[in-house]
Design a protein around this motif. Sequence first.
Motif, short mmCIF file in Angstrom:
data_model
loop_
_atom_site.label_atom_id
_atom_site.label_comp_id
_atom_site.label_asym_id
_atom_site.label_seq_id
_atom_site.Cartn_x
_atom_site.Cartn_y
_atom_site.Cartn_z
N MET A 20 21.91 26.70 78.64
CA MET A 20 21.13 27.87 79.05
C MET A 20 21.60 28.35 80.41
O MET A 20 21.79 27.57 81.34
CB MET A 20 19.63 27.49 79.09
CG MET A 20 18.74 28.59 79.65
SD MET A 20 17.00 28.08 79.54
CE MET A 20 16.30 29.25 80.66
N THR A 21 21.76 29.61 80.58
CA THR A 21 22.26 30.19 81.82
C THR A 21 21.12 30.33 82.81
O THR A 21 20.05 30.82 82.48
CB THR A 21 22.87 31.57 81.56
OG1 THR A 21 23.93 31.40 80.62
CG2 THR A 21 23.41 32.16 82.83
N LEU A 58 21.91 38.09 68.10
CA LEU A 58 20.63 37.85 68.76
C LEU A 58 19.48 38.18 67.81
O LEU A 58 19.60 39.06 66.96
CB LEU A 58 20.53 38.73 70.02
CG LEU A 58 21.49 38.35 71.14
CD1 LEU A 58 21.61 39.48 72.14
CD2 LEU A 58 21.04 37.07 71.83
N TYR A 105 17.79 43.17 75.58
CA TYR A 105 18.18 41.87 76.12
C TYR A 105 18.76 42.04 77.53
O TYR A 105 19.74 42.75 77.73
CB TYR A 105 19.20 41.19 75.20
CG TYR A 105 18.57 40.54 74.00
CD1 TYR A 105 18.14 39.22 74.06
CD2 TYR A 105 18.37 41.26 72.83
CE1 TYR A 105 17.53 38.61 72.96
CE2 TYR A 105 17.76 40.66 71.73
CZ TYR A 105 17.34 39.34 71.81
OH TYR A 105 16.74 38.76 70.72
N LEU A 141 20.27 35.87 79.33
CA LEU A 141 20.49 34.89 78.27
C LEU A 141 19.58 33.69 78.50
O LEU A 141 19.60 33.07 79.56
CB LEU A 141 21.95 34.44 78.26
CG LEU A 141 22.41 33.66 77.03
CD1 LEU A 141 22.19 34.46 75.75
CD2 LEU A 141 23.88 33.29 77.17
N THR A 142 18.76 33.39 77.51
CA THR A 142 17.79 32.31 77.62
C THR A 142 17.81 31.47 76.33
O THR A 142 18.47 31.81 75.37
CB THR A 142 16.37 32.86 77.83
OG1 THR A 142 16.04 33.72 76.71
CG2 THR A 142 16.27 33.64 79.12
N ASP A 143 17.03 30.42 76.34
CA ASP A 143 16.86 29.58 75.16
C ASP A 143 15.36 29.35 74.96
O ASP A 143 14.73 28.70 75.79
CB ASP A 143 17.58 28.25 75.36
CG ASP A 143 17.53 27.37 74.12
OD1 ASP A 143 17.18 27.89 73.03
OD2 ASP A 143 17.81 26.16 74.25
N PRO A 144 14.76 29.93 73.91
CA PRO A 144 15.40 30.74 72.86
C PRO A 144 15.77 32.13 73.37
O PRO A 144 15.21 32.60 74.37
CB PRO A 144 14.31 30.82 71.79
CG PRO A 144 13.03 30.72 72.55
CD PRO A 144 13.31 29.76 73.67
N PRO A 145 16.71 32.81 72.69
CA PRO A 145 17.23 34.10 73.18
C PRO A 145 16.17 35.17 73.37
O PRO A 145 16.25 35.97 74.32
CB PRO A 145 18.24 34.50 72.10
CG PRO A 145 18.63 33.24 71.45
CD PRO A 145 17.42 32.37 71.47
N LYS A 147 13.34 35.11 74.51
CA LYS A 147 12.62 35.03 75.79
C LYS A 147 13.31 35.85 76.87
O LYS A 147 12.71 36.15 77.90
CB LYS A 147 12.53 33.57 76.24
CG LYS A 147 11.66 32.68 75.36
CD LYS A 147 10.20 33.08 75.43
CE LYS A 147 9.34 32.10 74.63
NZ LYS A 147 7.90 32.49 74.68
#
Length: 261
Positions: free
Chosen positions: A1-2, A20, A66, A69-73, A75
């Motif tokens: 995750m960035t 995405l 978007y 970049l997150t996890d989950p995307p 978010k």
Amino acid sequence: MTSATNPPTDLTPFPDHTQLPDSNGTFVKNWQEHPQSILLTDSITPVLKQLHLDGQYCIGQDLGIYWRLTDPPEKGAEAPDWFFVPNVPPLLNGQTRRSYVYWREYIAPLIVLEFVSGDGNEERDKTPWKGKFWIYEQVIRPAFYGIYEVKKASVEVYEFIGGQYQLLPANEHGHYLIAPMGVELGIWPGVYQNVELPWLRWWDLQGNLLLTGDERAEQEHQRAEQEHQRAEQEHQRAKQERQRADRLTAQLRSLGVEPEA
């Protein structure tokens, strides 16, 4: 995750709109959202076609933007109820857009509109990295941000000026000028899709309501009907004139006067 505080400089590995999620799995919050979005899109489309003769623009309706970049995307996305982006292709590689990926296109929406379902706190939330207002103002930065509350029959419109949003004053008609689009935004109390509500709508700079396709067709039908009625009235007047002339001719002949003489 960035990490949001240390974004990468190389954007090439970042996913595109086909990779995405195109939904966060939640239901639409109220029935009115979809008709309201359709109403805005339908009535503004002729204007946008004139502004963008090359067809390079897109409209998003409950579509994700978007921005990190997150996890989950999902978010890392905001999904405005309605937004307009100028100078971008409506399709990407021949495909319908599943989302608007800000890190790949770099062009901010010109206007973002949120339709309030609750108390409006979510749309006005300035919490860093989480609040809608903060994300729009500090990251995505659309030139205009509107918060529409159908329950209050009101809309707040903010313009991005000097690095922050400033609340716009309404004009004498209660509308808000969206100068780059050459239109005004305001509340219209009326019936759309068989429901009477204070709908969010567009006007031109002369104060004329921008009509939907159905409204334009109905207006043309009424105009044609009025023309038909005028033609019928002219026909009846001409018929009456002929009848009067015939009666006068008959009266003159009964007196021994030939009308032609």
